[in-house]
Design an enzyme around this catalytic site. Structure first.
Site, PDB file in Angstrom:
ATOM      1  N   LYS A 162       0.823  -1.219   0.000  1.00 38.46           N
ATOM      2  CA  LYS A 162       0.000   0.000   0.000  1.00 38.46           C
ATOM      3  C   LYS A 162       0.859   1.272   0.000  1.00 38.46           C
ATOM      4  CE  LYS A 162      -3.613  -2.315  -0.476  1.00 38.46           C
ATOM      5  NZ  LYS A 162      -4.384  -3.096   0.460  1.00 38.46           N
TER       6      LYS A 162
HETATM    7  C1  LIG Z   1      -5.435  -4.106   0.738  1.00 35.75           C
HETATM    8  C2  LIG Z   1      -6.902  -4.026   0.654  1.00 35.75           C
HETATM    9  C3  LIG Z   1      -7.751  -4.469   1.686  1.00 35.75           C
HETATM   10  C4  LIG Z   1      -7.272  -5.278   2.861  1.00 35.75           C
HETATM   11  O1  LIG Z   1      -6.268  -4.742   3.593  1.00 35.75           O
HETATM   12  P1  LIG Z   1      -5.253  -5.718   4.399  1.00 35.75           P
HETATM   13  O2  LIG Z   1      -4.482  -4.740   5.221  1.00 35.75           O
HETATM   14  O3  LIG Z   1      -4.436  -6.447   3.397  1.00 35.75           O
HETATM   15  O4  LIG Z   1      -6.091  -6.627   5.234  1.00 35.75           O
HETATM   16  C5  LIG Z   1      -9.108  -4.250   1.562  1.00 35.75           C
HETATM   17  N1  LIG Z   1      -9.627  -3.654   0.486  1.00 35.75           N
HETATM   18  C6  LIG Z   1      -8.862  -3.234  -0.530  1.00 35.75           C
HETATM   19  C7  LIG Z   1      -9.519  -2.549  -1.688  1.00 35.75           C
HETATM   20  C8  LIG Z   1      -7.482  -3.415  -0.485  1.00 35.75           C
HETATM   21  O5  LIG Z   1      -6.734  -3.006  -1.514  1.00 35.75           O
END
Ligand SMILES: *Cc1c(COP(=O)(O)O)cnc(C)c1O
Length: 397
Positions: A196
């Site tokens: 992210k």
């Molecule tokens: C990364 C992501 C999540 C989940 O986040 P995690 O920290 O990996 O549990 C949920 N929704 C979207 C759209 C994502 O890109």
């Protein structure tokens, strides 16, 4: 001999793209702070409150609750917003599986409403037809970092008495109509997973402007305690879903670079869109004119439907990859994901077949992705990408 790479010869690009994560002295110093302080997390909080306050302010939110990850953030937000097992939650199918699994974790049922062809965001014109007496909430996914039309969505939700949760896992810094995403509905959930745009390896946070909702969310993430209560006073069933001080340290350091990185991604994304538009055979995505800021977690674009029908997506990606460009195929549309469909059947006892042709077509035939780290590179990187895309596209004759 331009086509050599396609047949195994010399590729357009042989050097790697920007490496993610980006870090420096700040991460090292802040982490060392945490180690030496002996306050590592739990209720020994030093950096977490600073980070929560900063992140909330950055997104125009009054309250923040940090959690273990973005999936847990969504599930806590849904439960704090009053969604119960068996309730239906409207969401787009073109998203990471966690949007759906966060609901399914406690037996809430995802109801998939297709996305718009031009933006790949939830198609608001199709939302009302999907509302039933069991519908309790809508999840707006700011996919790729593009903000959903929150004005329109909030109107629909208010009309039907539904909660709105923003899945802003990809939307750090995105803004709709002059306001940052994350506190435009009842809750916004963010992820700090390793890929992210702001990362601590793992982590998550939920934002809200509603104090009561914030207290419930905090309680759910803190084993059912209440903020002013005694240590063994558990007022509801909650879990230990807390983030650590180490993550807060890394995140505070990451935030020091965020503005500069966002601007760089923005400049490169615009340059790349211009270059791709000149090639032919591709379509770039549109943005509503009320979009103030795209967060650029992904660079999504597509083959035109004509190109997709004549050249295969998988073959195209394989050839672009051979040119040294990390082009990706993207998500499997969740309404077609067998695990999701099976889990819905497990909870409802029904086989629910949903058709979302726009999302399915983008998944199977048209959709192409580049990851955010590629956008942190140079202008030359964008030209290399465009050159490779053009070279492969033209090779089909
Ligand atoms: C990364 C992501 C999540 C989940 O986040 P995690 O920290 O990996 O549990 C949920 N929704 C979207 C759209 C994502 O890109």
């Amino acid at each position: 001999m331009e086509r050599l790479a396609i047949n195994g010869g010399s590729p357009v690009r042989t050097t790697p793209f920007s490496v993610w994560p980006v870090f420096g002295e700040e991460e090292e110093l802040y982490i060392l702070d945490v180690v030496r302080s002996g306050k590592w997390g739990g209720t020994n909080r030093n950096k977490l409150p600073v980070f929560e306050e900063k992140f909330a302010a950055m997104h125009g939110a009054k309250h923040a609750v940090s959690v273990t990850n973005g999936t847990i953030g969504l599930t806590v937000a849904l439960q704090a917003a009053g969604v119960k097992p068996g309730d239906e939650v409207i969401m787009p199918p073109y998203t990471f599986i966690a949007t759906a699994s966060a609901a399914l974790l406690f037996g809430a049922i995802p109801v998939f409403v297709d996305v718009e062809p031009d933006t790949l965001l939830l198609d608001l014109d199709k939302v009302e037809a999907a509302i039933t007496p069991r519908t309790k909430a809508i999840i707006a996914v700011h996919i790729a970092g593009a903000p959903v039309n929150m004005t329109g969505l909030n109107e629909i939700a208010a009309k039907h008495g539904l909660r709105v949760i923003e899945d802003a896992a990809q939307g750090v810094g995105a803004a709709w109509d002059g306001r940052p995403v994350g506190a435009l509905g009842d809750f916004g959930s963010f992820s700090f997973q390793s890929g992210k745009n702001v990362t601590a390896g793992e982590g998550g946070i939920i934002l809200t402007n509603d104090e009561e909702l914030a207290d419930i969310a905090w309680s759910l993430a803190n084993v059912g305690r209440i903020r002013q209560g005694a240590w063994y006073q558990h007022e509801r069933i909650g879990w230990n879903l807390r983030m650590t001080e180490f993550q807060a340290a890394i995140l505070l350091a990451q935030l020091t670079r965020y503005d500069e990185q966002l601007q760089r991604r923005d400049r490169n994304a615009k340059l790349l869109t211009g270059l791709i538009s000149e090639i032919g055979g591709f379509r770039t995505l549109k943005l509503d004119s009320r979009t103030t800021q795209h967060a650029h977690h992904l660079y999504m674009f597509g083959l035109t439907s004509e190109a997709a029908d004549t050249i295969g997506k998988a073959d195209f990606i394989r050839k672009v990859n051979a040119e040294g460009i990390p082009l990706l195929p993207g998500y499997v549309s969740l309404n077609r994901n067998r695990a999701v469909v099976a889990e819905i059947e497990k909870w409802t006892g029904e086989k629910r077949e949903t058709s979302c042709p726009v999302s399915e077509r983008f998944d199977e035939r048209e959709g192409l992705w580049l990851h955010q780290n590629v956008l942190l590179g140079t202008e030359q990187d964008m030209h290399d990408i465009a050159q490779a895309l053009g070279k492969v596209m033209n090779s089909y004759g």
